[in-house]
Design a protein around this motif. Structure first.
Motif, PDB file in Angstrom:
ATOM      1  N   GLY A 136     -11.733 -17.247   0.907  1.00 23.47           N
ATOM      2  CA  GLY A 136     -11.344 -16.063   1.671  1.00 23.47           C
ATOM      3  C   GLY A 136     -12.248 -14.870   1.408  1.00 23.47           C
ATOM      4  N   SER A 137     -12.738 -14.752   0.183  1.00 22.22           N
ATOM      5  CA  SER A 137     -13.672 -13.656  -0.119  1.00 22.22           C
ATOM      6  C   SER A 137     -14.955 -13.802   0.688  1.00 22.22           C
ATOM      7  N   VAL A 138     -15.449 -15.025   0.818  1.00 27.45           N
ATOM      8  CA  VAL A 138     -16.649 -15.260   1.623  1.00 27.45           C
ATOM      9  C   VAL A 138     -16.382 -14.948   3.081  1.00 27.45           C
ATOM     10  N   VAL A 139     -15.233 -15.373   3.582  1.00 27.17           N
ATOM     11  CA  VAL A 139     -14.884 -15.130   4.988  1.00 27.17           C
ATOM     12  C   VAL A 139     -14.792 -13.635   5.281  1.00 27.17           C
ATOM     13  N   GLU A 140     -14.155 -12.900   4.373  1.00 27.70           N
ATOM     14  CA  GLU A 140     -14.004 -11.461   4.592  1.00 27.70           C
ATOM     15  C   GLU A 140     -15.337 -10.721   4.519  1.00 27.70           C
ATOM     16  N   GLN A 141     -16.252 -11.211   3.696  1.00 25.16           N
ATOM     17  CA  GLN A 141     -17.571 -10.571   3.625  1.00 25.16           C
ATOM     18  C   GLN A 141     -18.343 -10.717   4.928  1.00 25.16           C
ATOM     19  N   LEU A 142     -18.255 -11.900   5.524  1.00 25.54           N
ATOM     20  CA  LEU A 142     -19.040 -12.176   6.727  1.00 25.54           C
ATOM     21  C   LEU A 142     -18.309 -11.818   8.006  1.00 25.54           C
ATOM     22  N   VAL A 143     -16.988 -11.939   8.012  1.00 29.96           N
ATOM     23  CA  VAL A 143     -16.190 -11.601   9.205  1.00 29.96           C
ATOM     24  C   VAL A 143     -15.027 -10.725   8.756  1.00 29.96           C
ATOM     25  N   PRO A 144     -15.263  -9.447   8.496  1.00 34.67           N
ATOM     26  CA  PRO A 144     -14.194  -8.569   8.006  1.00 34.67           C
ATOM     27  C   PRO A 144     -13.107  -8.345   9.057  1.00 34.67           C
ATOM     28  N   THR A 145     -11.924  -8.010   8.577  1.00 37.53           N
ATOM     29  CA  THR A 145     -10.775  -7.804   9.455  1.00 37.53           C
ATOM     30  C   THR A 145     -10.671  -6.340   9.879  1.00 37.53           C
ATOM     31  N   PRO A 146     -10.760  -6.053  11.181  1.00 35.72           N
ATOM     32  CA  PRO A 146     -10.514  -4.676  11.638  1.00 35.72           C
ATOM     33  C   PRO A 146      -9.038  -4.352  11.504  1.00 35.72           C
ATOM     34  N   VAL A 147      -8.722  -3.223  10.893  1.00 37.65           N
ATOM     35  CA  VAL A 147      -7.324  -2.857  10.644  1.00 37.65           C
ATOM     36  C   VAL A 147      -6.604  -2.457  11.923  1.00 37.65           C
ATOM     37  N   ASP A 148      -7.319  -1.875  12.894  1.00 35.19           N
ATOM     38  CA  ASP A 148      -6.682  -1.296  14.067  1.00 35.19           C
ATOM     39  C   ASP A 148      -6.585  -2.242  15.254  1.00 35.19           C
ATOM     40  N   GLN A 215      -0.007  -6.626  -0.710  1.00 33.26           N
ATOM     41  CA  GLN A 215       0.054  -5.894   0.551  1.00 33.26           C
ATOM     42  C   GLN A 215       0.922  -6.614   1.578  1.00 33.26           C
ATOM     43  N   SER A 216       0.902  -7.940   1.590  1.00 29.43           N
ATOM     44  CA  SER A 216       1.764  -8.680   2.518  1.00 29.43           C
ATOM     45  C   SER A 216       3.225  -8.588   2.098  1.00 29.43           C
ATOM     46  N   MET A 217       3.493  -8.581   0.817  1.00 25.74           N
ATOM     47  CA  MET A 217       4.861  -8.486   0.337  1.00 25.74           C
ATOM     48  C   MET A 217       5.456  -7.108   0.585  1.00 25.74           C
ATOM     49  N   LEU A 218       4.591  -6.090   0.618  1.00 25.85           N
ATOM     50  CA  LEU A 218       5.058  -4.715   0.840  1.00 25.85           C
ATOM     51  C   LEU A 218       4.926  -4.275   2.293  1.00 25.85           C
ATOM     52  N   GLY A 219       4.318  -5.122   3.123  1.00 24.19           N
ATOM     53  CA  GLY A 219       4.170  -4.766   4.532  1.00 24.19           C
ATOM     54  C   GLY A 219       3.099  -3.730   4.784  1.00 24.19           C
ATOM     55  N   LEU A 220       2.058  -3.701   3.957  1.00 24.80           N
ATOM     56  CA  LEU A 220       0.974  -2.747   4.127  1.00 24.80           C
ATOM     57  C   LEU A 220      -0.162  -3.374   4.921  1.00 24.80           C
ATOM     58  N   ARG A 221      -0.783  -2.596   5.817  1.00 21.04           N
ATOM     59  CA  ARG A 221      -1.931  -3.058   6.596  1.00 21.04           C
ATOM     60  C   ARG A 221      -3.187  -2.477   5.971  1.00 21.04           C
ATOM     61  N   LEU A 222      -3.775  -3.239   5.042  1.00 21.48           N
ATOM     62  CA  LEU A 222      -4.924  -2.743   4.306  1.00 21.48           C
ATOM     63  C   LEU A 222      -6.095  -3.709   4.454  1.00 21.48           C
ATOM     64  N   PRO A 223      -7.334  -3.187   4.433  1.00 21.00           N
ATOM     65  CA  PRO A 223      -8.499  -4.085   4.458  1.00 21.00           C
ATOM     66  C   PRO A 223      -8.602  -4.831   3.135  1.00 21.00           C
ATOM     67  N   ARG A 224      -9.175  -6.007   3.211  1.00 21.10           N
ATOM     68  CA  ARG A 224      -9.315  -6.834   2.009  1.00 21.10           C
ATOM     69  C   ARG A 224     -10.624  -6.510   1.311  1.00 21.10           C
ATOM     70  N   HIS A 225     -10.541  -6.210   0.025  1.00 22.07           N
ATOM     71  CA  HIS A 225     -11.733  -5.871  -0.741  1.00 22.07           C
ATOM     72  C   HIS A 225     -12.384  -7.134  -1.283  1.00 22.07           C
ATOM     73  N   THR A 226     -13.700  -7.142  -1.310  1.00 18.58           N
ATOM     74  CA  THR A 226     -14.462  -8.276  -1.833  1.00 18.58           C
ATOM     75  C   THR A 226     -15.529  -7.766  -2.795  1.00 18.58           C
ATOM     76  N   GLY A 227     -16.164  -8.696  -3.482  1.00 21.05           N
ATOM     77  CA  GLY A 227     -17.241  -8.334  -4.383  1.00 21.05           C
ATOM     78  C   GLY A 227     -16.745  -7.967  -5.762  1.00 21.05           C
ATOM     79  N   PRO A 228     -17.627  -7.406  -6.601  1.00 24.07           N
ATOM     80  CA  PRO A 228     -17.255  -7.041  -7.974  1.00 24.07           C
ATOM     81  C   PRO A 228     -16.123  -6.022  -8.012  1.00 24.07           C
ATOM     82  N   PHE A 229     -15.233  -6.181  -8.985  1.00 24.21           N
ATOM     83  CA  PHE A 229     -14.098  -5.271  -9.206  1.00 24.21           C
ATOM     84  C   PHE A 229     -13.152  -5.218  -8.011  1.00 24.21           C
ATOM     85  N   SER A 230     -13.139  -6.287  -7.185  1.00 28.35           N
ATOM     86  CA  SER A 230     -12.237  -6.297  -6.027  1.00 28.35           C
ATOM     87  C   SER A 230     -10.776  -6.278  -6.469  1.00 28.35           C
ATOM     88  N   LEU A 231     -10.481  -6.853  -7.630  1.00 25.18           N
ATOM     89  CA  LEU A 231      -9.113  -6.845  -8.142  1.00 25.18           C
ATOM     90  C   LEU A 231      -8.616  -5.420  -8.329  1.00 25.18           C
TER      91      LEU A 231
END
Length: 631
Positions: A136-148, A215-231
């Protein structure tokens, strides 16, 4: 009267011998090479059948299948795991940043292929949280999810196609890498995958998965972070947006966790009494879908739903091969993690049930699974911790359980899939988090690792030194070996002389004690050799040395004599010598050289573990004769 026999023959040169006995062929070099190649390419029927059974193991174990004894266990275990695959596949698809239907595909094709090519009888393959998160980290890097973007828009559909194309490309390349590793016979790499390393990696990955699902458990619509320190970035983003929590999705998550956690605990504690574990995940999915549909949670409270799940069999589709150069680096890591977890699980259950697996064949099995599955829009798969444990505890015997698992998933794909339209994503997030329970429980092993092994987390055994020498011991390097041992054990001439004096004093006291006994006089000044040695030796000093010979592939006469010399010097300073992991040729040379004259044959062990356990038992034994009164 003696008889003698004289044999007369011609004197042969190499050329004459070859000419006389046919080894010197008059054909040209090219013809000889051609004949050799042709001979090697010939395959008799027995050889072909042996190769077929070796490379396609189902032809080996299926004819030997014990129908009456094994079919019931394989059926129950396979159906149980298949039911678990449905919610888990959809949930792990969210970790991979693709639609849930692709998780169901990945829970079907790899299972069938591993059943045919795999050697682990109790291994369940499919979606795995760690591999899914990395993909999923690779997918988000190459095809990021638009929030809007609206999930029903045509642009979102195009993004979904691009995402699964990238995920399938990772699976395709991962499979090709494994097949190449199989061709190079790199299955031996599994010997370097220690259990603490695998546990450490999966435990750390459990934190990443849990944080990513908040974010899914809390119902938040947030972009997914990738790369170093993504946690830390993800956690900071969640904490920053806590005021925007969807209370309805938070309530759904709390209720699901309140149901899933206790019942999973019941399944674990009473798995010996339960014929099959309670299928709490699929029950939760069914109930949550019904409640969400009846309450219109999506329109009234803006609860995120899984959405449309198409029914039917997927059409073959090429992955996004043009993305292979961009995903190559991450795919290497995904490949090694998937193989490490898979072969480690296979080895654990093979040892438990008394059979063996073939690491090279496991490479081929998972390589074919990922390569072929990628053509049917699947993301990378591997053996999974939770379903493998359930498969074994539910009574599975052979790979045939995978047939029943795949049939359950196939029914969902063909008929039931569209009914999960109103399944809240928060439910899948809770399933993801609770499926990591075993990984979090691995932290309980840390105290044991601290006590047992300094290399793993550690603490040395008091008074015991374990030495490993990586290489042969022969005349060319015996000086280096001697220097290393002397440095580590402190076998200085001064210490040897000092200990010699102590030993002589101890022998003198023994003689006095014997004389006193013969005279019929009680003597309590001397109780035992061990007690005297303890009085002269501090608890921090080395009392036993274990030499791990697993990497010593050869010993010559000079090396064997050096071993004897080391034994003599260790005896002079009161240190006992133990050996482990000696191969047959090394042990033969050592014994032939007279090592057993200076060493107890009972101090040679098969493994380091055996030796350490024996040494600890000897240390814990009460000292002999400490309470003896001589009369």
């Amino acid at each position: 009267m003696s008889a003698s026999v004289a044999v007369y023959r011609n004197i042969y040169t190499e050329d004459r011998f070859k000419q006389s006995y046919g080894t010197g062929d008059k054909k040209s070099g090219n013809e000889r090479i051609w004949d050799k190649l042709a001979k090697q390419c010939r395959c008799s029927q027995p050889t072909f059948l042996h190769l077929l059974r070796e490379r396609v193991p189902i032809f080996n174990w299926l004819p030997k299948y014990r129908l009456k004894k094994w079919i019931l266990g394989d059926t129950i275990a396979g159906i149980t795991v298949g039911i678990l695959h449905i919610p888990q596949g959809m949930a792990f698809a969210l970790l991979t940043s693709v639609a849930p239907i692709y998780g169901l595909y990945t829970s079907f094709f790899p299972v069938v292929l591993y059943m045919i090519f795999g050697t682990g009888r109790h291994i369940s393959t499919g979606t795995f949280a760690v591999v899914s998160l990395m993909t999923g980290s690779v997918v988000e890097q190459l095809v990021p999810t638009p929030v809007d973007l609206n999930s029903s828009s045509a642009e979102m559909v195009d993004i979904e196609v691009q995402r699964i194309g990238v995920a399938s490309a990772v699976a395709f390349l991962s499979g090709i890498m494994m097949i190449c590793m199989f061709s190079l016979q790199l299955g031996f790499l599994s010997t370097y995958l220690s259990e603490p390393i695998v546990k450490a990696f999966t435990s750390a990955a459990a934190f990443h998965v849990t944080i990513s699902q908040l974010q899914s458990m809390l119902g938040l619509r947030l972009p997914r972070h990738t790369g170093p320190f993504s946690l830390f970035k993800t956690l900071a983003s969640v904490l920053e947006n806590l005021p925007h929590t969807n209370l309805a999705e938070l309530l759904i998550s709390v209720v699901c966790l309140a149901v899933l956690v206790p019942i999973k605990e019941v399944n674990t504690r009473f798995r010996q009494r339960l014929r099959t574990p309670i299928p709490v995940e699929i029950l939760t999915v069914i109930i949550a879908t019904g409640v969400a549909y009846g309450s219109s949670l999506d329109s009234r409270y803006e609860v995120q739903m899984v959405g449309y799940i198409p029914a039917g069999f997927p059409r073959p589709r090429m992955p996004a091969l043009q993305m292979l150069p961009e995903v190559a680096g991450d795919t290497v890591a995904i490949t090694f993690v998937g193989y490490a977890v898979s072969v480690s699980l296979a080895m654990i259950y093979a040892d438990k049930h008394g059979y063996s697996i073939h690491p090279n064949q496991e490479l081929l099995a998972h390589g074919i699974s990922n390569t072929v599955s990628s053509l049917f829009t699947c993301f990378p798969s591997s053996a999974t911790l939770a379903t493998t444990n359930i498969l074994e505890s539910a009574g599975g015997f052979t790979q045939l359980s995978g047939l029943f698992t795949s049939l359950v998933v196939l029914v969902v794909l063909l008929l039931i899939g569209p009914l999960f339209y109103f399944l809240p994503k928060a439910v899948l997030a809770c399933i993801n988090v609770t499926s990591l329970r075993q990984m979090f429980l691995q932290f309980r092993d840390l105290p044991d690792l601290w006590r047992v092994s300094k290399m793993d987390f550690c603490y040395e055994i008091p008074g015991v030194k374990i030495l490993t020498y990586n290489g042969p011991i022969y005349y060319g390097n015996r000086t280096f070996f001697r220097e290393a041992v002397t440095r580590l054990l402190g076998l200085t001439p001064e210490r040897i002389r000092s200990r010699e004096k102590i030993r002589k004093e101890q022998e003198r006291k023994e003689r006095e004690a014997i004389t006193t006994v013969d005279a019929g006089v009680a003597n309590t000044s001397f109780s035992s050799e061990n007690e005297f040695i303890k009085s002269e030796t501090s608890s921090s000093e080395i009392q036993a040395v274990l030499i791990d010979c697993s990497s010593v592939i050869f010993v010559d006469v000079a090396g064997a004599r050096l071993f004897i010399q080391v034994c003599i010097e260790c005896q002079k300073v009161g240190v006992r010598i133990y050996l482990s992991n000696c191969n047959e040729s090394v042990l033969k040379i050592l014994t032939s050289s007279g090592l057993m004259n200076y060493m107890n044959p009972q101090h040679i062990f098969v493994t380091v573990h055996d030796a350490v356990v024996y040494i600890q038992q000897q240390k814990e034994k009460p000292t002999e004769n400490t309470n003896t009164v001589w009369v």
